[in-house]
Design an enzyme around this catalytic site. Structure first.
Site, PDB file in Angstrom:
ATOM      1  N   GLY A  44       1.044  -1.134  -0.360  1.00  0.00           N
ATOM      2  CA  GLY A  44      -0.057  -0.219  -0.029  1.00  0.00           C
ATOM      3  C   GLY A  44       0.573   1.106   0.163  1.00  0.00           C
ATOM      4  O   GLY A  44       2.820   1.388  -0.428  1.00  0.00           O
ATOM      5  N   SER A  45       0.298   2.134   0.622  1.00  0.00           N
ATOM      6  CA  SER A  45       0.525   3.791   0.671  1.00  0.00           C
ATOM      7  C   SER A  45       1.993   3.423   1.657  1.00  0.00           C
ATOM      8  O   SER A  45       3.421   4.385   0.993  1.00  0.00           O
ATOM      9  CB  SER A  45       0.356   4.580   1.534  1.00  0.00           C
ATOM     10  OG  SER A  45      -0.860   4.893   0.589  1.00  0.00           O
ATOM     11  N   THR A  46       3.089   2.427   1.972  1.00  0.00           N
ATOM     12  CA  THR A  46       4.350   2.176   2.962  1.00  0.00           C
ATOM     13  C   THR A  46       5.329   2.175   1.234  1.00  0.00           C
ATOM     14  O   THR A  46       6.035   2.713   1.994  1.00  0.00           O
ATOM     15  CB  THR A  46       4.312   1.403   3.675  1.00  0.00           C
ATOM     16  OG1 THR A  46       3.997  -0.027   2.805  1.00  0.00           O
ATOM     17  CG2 THR A  46       3.017   0.992   5.239  1.00  0.00           C
ATOM     18  N   PHE A  47       4.621   1.888   0.522  1.00  0.00           N
ATOM     19  CA  PHE A  47       5.777   1.248  -0.727  1.00  0.00           C
ATOM     20  C   PHE A  47       6.063   3.144  -1.148  1.00  0.00           C
ATOM     21  O   PHE A  47       6.823   3.547  -2.655  1.00  0.00           O
ATOM     22  CB  PHE A  47       5.168   0.818  -2.298  1.00  0.00           C
ATOM     23  CG  PHE A  47       6.036   0.646  -2.690  1.00  0.00           C
ATOM     24  CD1 PHE A  47       6.863  -0.529  -2.353  1.00  0.00           C
ATOM     25  CD2 PHE A  47       6.028   0.786  -4.623  1.00  0.00           C
ATOM     26  CE1 PHE A  47       7.760  -0.751  -3.822  1.00  0.00           C
ATOM     27  CE2 PHE A  47       6.382   0.975  -5.435  1.00  0.00           C
ATOM     28  CZ  PHE A  47       7.252  -0.749  -4.909  1.00  0.00           C
ATOM     29  N   LYS A  48       5.096   3.858  -1.080  1.00  0.00           N
ATOM     30  CA  LYS A  48       5.358   5.165  -2.028  1.00  0.00           C
ATOM     31  C   LYS A  48       6.601   6.312  -2.005  1.00  0.00           C
ATOM     32  O   LYS A  48       6.989   7.261  -2.534  1.00  0.00           O
ATOM     33  CB  LYS A  48       4.358   6.593  -1.985  1.00  0.00           C
ATOM     34  CG  LYS A  48       3.382   5.859  -2.100  1.00  0.00           C
ATOM     35  CD  LYS A  48       1.654   6.686  -2.019  1.00  0.00           C
ATOM     36  CE  LYS A  48       0.376   7.026  -1.966  1.00  0.00           C
ATOM     37  NZ  LYS A  48      -1.105   6.855  -1.380  1.00  0.00           N
TER      38      LYS A  48
END
Lengths: 647, 382
Positions: free
Chosen positions: A326-330
């Site tokens: 999820g957004s932790t990949f951003k």
């Protein structure tokens, strides 16, 4: 009758002649005997001597004492417990039934126990000791010993069996031991003969299995003389074995205990890692299980219960569980764009709430749009459209490369079972595994940690530690084996430009500390403990049109197993990072609501010796937090809290 | 030889009989018995109990009996032969109907305080009866078929009764002893040639009858034969005794493992280590040297017996002595051959060494008669 002298002489001549013939026959017979004796006693003596020795001498192995497992402060994680048992020898007992009847009054024994013991006793030779009961309490053994005169043939014995005092806290990391199975033996080319000892136990999963060679030690042996029916007559000689080496893990049992207590009731995973040397301080998967059940031989209903539990207590979600980040990949997408020179600190991207890419509409999680976003605000407010744009500019290859550089998609060599490598999806991978060409939409999905990309909680912690340290930190679980300590691998620099890294870190810091950040409600108010993090929510299923029409809008309204996974990563303290934390709550709903509060508690516990200080929380939350902490304290294991002096 | 003849010729009387005994034979018998005591002491783990001491007492009794028999004039034994034979056949019939059972066979006759084994007694009475028979018979008629048949009947009646008990070993010694007396008495070669051929036929018949309704031997006897042929077929079952006995013998080597140190006997791998298989214990603990020494003692006994046969004055004396000698020889030969795997295991003790009263007493009575034949011989006046 009367005979003439002539007849007498004739008779005695015949007798002499015949006696002589007989003598000849006898001589031949005696010759045969001598030849046979010579043959057996002189010619084949060595062979027969060997057979006689084989008859009488038996080798018995003495099982080695298994090495202990400690945490980084010397708290015992896996030990050997004295195991009291009662054995009966039939020939000494005389009336076996009477002895069993008396024994039942002293020790809790079921009818099946008695029946099994009676069968064993009758099946074996009268001098063979048969175990009647195992794992007795000291009181029970004392009662039996005190009544010894009334219990002929009964002797209490003591052996060692594996014990895990921290019960479920370490169940996934350390694993458990169990009896050697046929499959274990088949897997080995030359099995250690010690494995043939009845009831010998070897590591089945986790550290117990991975470090089996170091923990087992080597067996001693004794040569004993046995008689024809197998009774041991005496010990001829004895060679002592060497006990297994002790193992020290990098884990902190108190922190692990806090994490496990904090995760109670969730299906979740938490990893806490030292950002400088990669030491895993806590690696916790919830719910856990009691490894001691497996050592004793778990009952079928208990095992069924563990298998059928939807929260999958037997799975180690920290290293085996693979989740879309999820957004932790951003952060990965952001650094890929910066590294490629495709953006800078000042560039702003307009977010209308969606973006159209080759005929598909990709939504931002905020339907109304974020407006104009730069890199820092896009991270802190987790704007999806900004990263769609960056992904389109840099392409999947650069994202793949940055992802690997930051530690995703790599299988770490830890002594745990089934460590997963996650998935860093490339064009080649999709072609090979899915038989389809990479689409630009796939890149757009990956940019926000959705689509094909999969990571384990351990990898997310490594990612965070690398962002915090700008070095290629590797996770480490074993601190020392025996007397040698395991060297910390020298972590190479990631060679990321400090100003780029500073931008990403500022984005993470604002995420937790800026009023508009997605994790602002999970902020820490004490400056020395402040953390910088990133929330993530990864879609498991999308809400269907039918559900939407039925009025389901919010995650809470969905059944548990259809809700989104909640993720959160953070490092702390913000100014001089020491620890990196990753949290995944399976079907937790949202990162900021389900994962970030856990992340904050874990960060504070890790920085404050296992218990968060109430002063670190924002004032309005303190009453609620205090109540929550009281509840958690009740679940904490006292052993870990008043443990050994910290090294 | 009649009472008159006995008095007419000059024979030793009174104390003179002691001087005229076959003394080397007496000493050899005592020597062998002492080897027996030593081995019984050893298999008991270096203890006189439970075997060596009772054996010594019995031997003392048997020795006294031997002297008593030896000093009794030979004509008395000749006269008593028929009666003794009839009595032993009656006792065997008694076993058949009233015997007590032990170890799967009916061998014992319980007469209140005494337990008698009539088959042992028969070994000596058959020899006596045959010797008396041939003494009575005209020498020229020895090979007449009718008289051969009578002699065979004397042997076969007790043999069949013993076989029914069943006791293969004793039957073998009984018939073997009897047949060799016939041989020494001068029965024509032709009969023996025919008998050997018939014996071969019988063996074939015995093996062929196995598993049929008219099976001749018991199952356990067949199993013993199988195990004898190939002990490795069933090392834990019927072949166990032979395999373990051979291991014990062989592991003795040249000088043995030392008294009481034989692992095969001490740890009970050997069956019947104090009775039928005592020779294996001896061979294990005293080695080739010990085994050969015992064999030499036995051969010396045979030689001194032969001396008595050769100089016996009467046909009865010579044949009786020959019968006792041959019986003794068969004892140790069959026993040794059996424990060394040359013959099937048939249950024959090692004479004067194995633990057990009946066999020893009967043997000593036999030696007593042989001594009687030796003493009661006319000597030249000088």
């Amino acid at each position: 009758m009367k005979r003439s002298p002539k007849e007498e002489a004739e008779s005695s001549r015949i007798i002499s002649r015949r006696a002589l013939v007989l003598g000849g026959l006898q001589a031949a017979a005696v010759g045969t005997l001598v030849w046979r004796m010579r043959d057996m006693q002189l010619r084949q003596a060595d062979q027969f001597r060997l057979l006689a020795e084989e008859n009488r001498i038996n080798m018995r192995l003495i099982p080695p004492t298994r090495g202990l497992i400690h945490d980084r402060n010397g708290v015992l994680i896996a030990g050997n417990e004295q195991n009291y048992r009662i054995v009966i020898v039939r020939e000494d007992a005389g009336n076996v039934d009477m002895v069993f009847d008396r024994l039942r009054k002293l020790v809790a024994l079921s009818d099946e126990d008695i029946e099994r013991a009676r069968r064993d006793v009758m099946r074996n030779r009268p001098f063979v000791p048969v175990t009647v009961a195992e794992r007795l309490s000291w009181e029970e053994v004392a009662r039996v010993a005190a009544n010894a005169p009334a219990l002929p043939g009964i002797t209490p014995e003591v052996g060692l069996s594996r014990h895990y005092p921290l019960i479920e806290d370490m169940s996934h990391v350390v694993g458990y031991v169990g009896p050697v199975s046929e499959r274990d033996l088949e897997a080995l080319e030359t099995p250690d003969p010690v494995l043939q000892i009845p009831r010998f136990q070897i590591g089945k999963i986790g550290v117990e299995r991975a470090l089996e060679d170091r923990l087992r030690g080597t067996a001693g042996s004794r040569r004993i003389e046995v008689n024809a029916v197998g009774r041991v007559m005496r010990e001829l000689d004895r060679i002592e074995g060497t006990p297994g080496g002790n193992v020290q893990l990098t884990l902190d049992a108190r922190l692990q205990n806090f994490v496990q207590a904090r995760l109670a009731g969730e299906s979740a995973a938490v990893v806490v890692m030292d950002v400088n040397n990669g030491d895993l301080l806590a690696i916790s998967s919830s719910p856990g299980f009691d490894p001691n059940l497996f050592v004793r031989g778990i009952s079928v209903p208990d095992y069924r219960g563990l298998l059928d539990d939807p929260y999958r207590p037997l799975a180690d979600k920290t290293v085996q569980g693979m989740y879309p980040p999820g957004s932790t990949f951003k952060m990965v997408t952001a650094l890929a764009a910066l590294d490629a020179g495709q953006t800078n600190a000042n560039e702003r991207v307009f977010c209308p709430g969606h973006m159209d890419v080759s005929g598909h509409r990709f939504h931002c999680w905020r339907r109304g749009g974020h407006g104009r976003m730069n890199l820092v605000s896009a991270l802190s407010e987790s704007c999806d459209v900004y990263f769609y744009e960056m992904a389109l500019r840099v392409g999947i290859e650069r994202i793949n490369a940055m992802s690997e550089r930051l530690g995703l998609g790599i299988r770490y060599d830890l002594p745990m079972s089934a460590v997963a490598s996650g998935l860093n999806p490339t064009r080649e991978w999709k072609q090979a595994r899915r038989g389809a060409a990479w689409q630009v939409g796939d890149t757009v999905n990956v940019s926000i940690g959705q689509g094909f990309v999969l990571t384990t909680p351990l990898q997310l912690a490594v990612l965070t530690a690398r962002l915090a340290s700008n070095r290629a930190v590797l996770p480490r679980l074993v601190r020392g084996v025996g007397n040698e300590s395991v060297a910390v691998a020298e972590a190479k620099s990631l060679d990321l430009r400090p100003e780029w890294l500073a931008l990403v870190r500022r984005g993470m810091s604002e995420c937790t500390n800026h009023a508009r950040g997605t994790a602002y409600s999970s902020r820490i108010v004490q400056a020395e403990h402040r953390h910088a993090g990133k929330t993530g929510t990864s879609q498991v299923f999308s809400i269907t049109r039918a559900e939407r029409e039925a009025g389901i809008r919010r995650q809470e309204d969905l059944p548990w197993n259809r809700r989104n996974h909640a993720l959160f990563v953070a490092y702390a303290p913000e100014e001089a990072p020491r620890i990196a934390v990753s949290v995944v709550v399976e079907h937790g709903g949202g990162g900021s609501s389900a994962a970030a509060p856990i992340g904050r508690d874990v960060v504070l516990a890790a920085l404050n010796d296992g218990m968060p200080p109430i002063a670190a929380y924002p004032a309005p939350q303190r009453n609620r937090i205090e109540a929550q902490m009281r509840e958690i304290s009740e679940r904490l294991r006292p052993v870990a809290r008043d443990g050994v002096d910290r090294a | 030889m009649t009472y008159l003849e006995y008095n007419v010729k000059r024979m030793p009387t009174g104390l003179a009989k002691v001087v005229h005994m076959n003394w080397p034979l007496v000493l050899l018998v005592i020597a062998v018995a002492c080897v027996g005591f030593m081995m019984l002491y050893s298999v008991a783990g270096g203890s006189l109990q439970p075997w060596a001491e009772p054996q010594m007492k019995r031997f003392g009794l048997g020795l006294a009996l031997m002297f008593a028999v030896a000093f009794t004039p030979l004509w008395f034994w000749r006269s008593a032969a028929g009666l003794a034979y009839a009595l032993s056949v009656l006792l065997l019939l008694g076993v058949e109907f009233f015997g007590s059972i032990g170890m799967g066979a009916k061998r014992w006759l319980d007469l209140g305080p005494v337990r008698l084994q009539p088959s042992e007694l028969a070994k000596i009475t058959v020899v006596m009866a045959l010797a008396a028979f041939y003494d009575w018979l005209d020498v020229k008629r020895t090979s007449h078929p009718l008289w051969v048949l009578v002699a065979l009947l004397i042997i076969v009646i007790p043999t069949l009764l013993v076989l029914r008990q069943p006791d293969l070993g004793t039957a073998l010694l009984l018939s073997g002893g009897g047949v060799f007396v016939m041989f020494v008495a001068g029965v024509s070669w032709i009969y023996f040639a025919v008998a050997i051929a018939a014996g071969g036929g019988l063996v074939t018949a015995v093996m062929a009858s196995r598993g049929t309704d008219w099976q001749i031997l018991r199952d356990y006897q067949y199993r013993r034969i199988d195990a004898f042929m190939d002990p490795s077929l069933d090392p834990l079952g019927a072949g166990y005794h032979i395999s373990q006995a051979k291991i014990a013998m062989g592991s003795g080597g040249w000088s043995g493992r030392g008294l009481t140190e034989g692992t095969q006997s001490r740890l009970n791998f050997l069956p019947e280590k104090h009775t039928d298989f005592i020779f294996t214990t001896l061979a294990e603990e005293l080695g080739f040297v010990g085994a050969i020494s015992l064999l030499v003692l036995y051969v010396l006994i045979i030689l001194f017996c032969a001396y008595t046969i050769m100089r016996a004055a009467t046909r009865f004396g010579a044949l009786l002595a020959a019968g006792v000698t041959v019986t003794f020889f068969l004892y140790f030969f069959v026993n040794m051959a059996m424990v060394m795997g040359l013959l099937p295991v048939v249950g024959v003790p090692l004479p004067l060494v194995s633990y057990g009263g009946s066999a020893m007493l009967v043997l000593l009575i036999g030696f007593g008669m042989l001594q009687s034949a030796h003493i009661h011989c006319p000597r030249t006046r000088s």
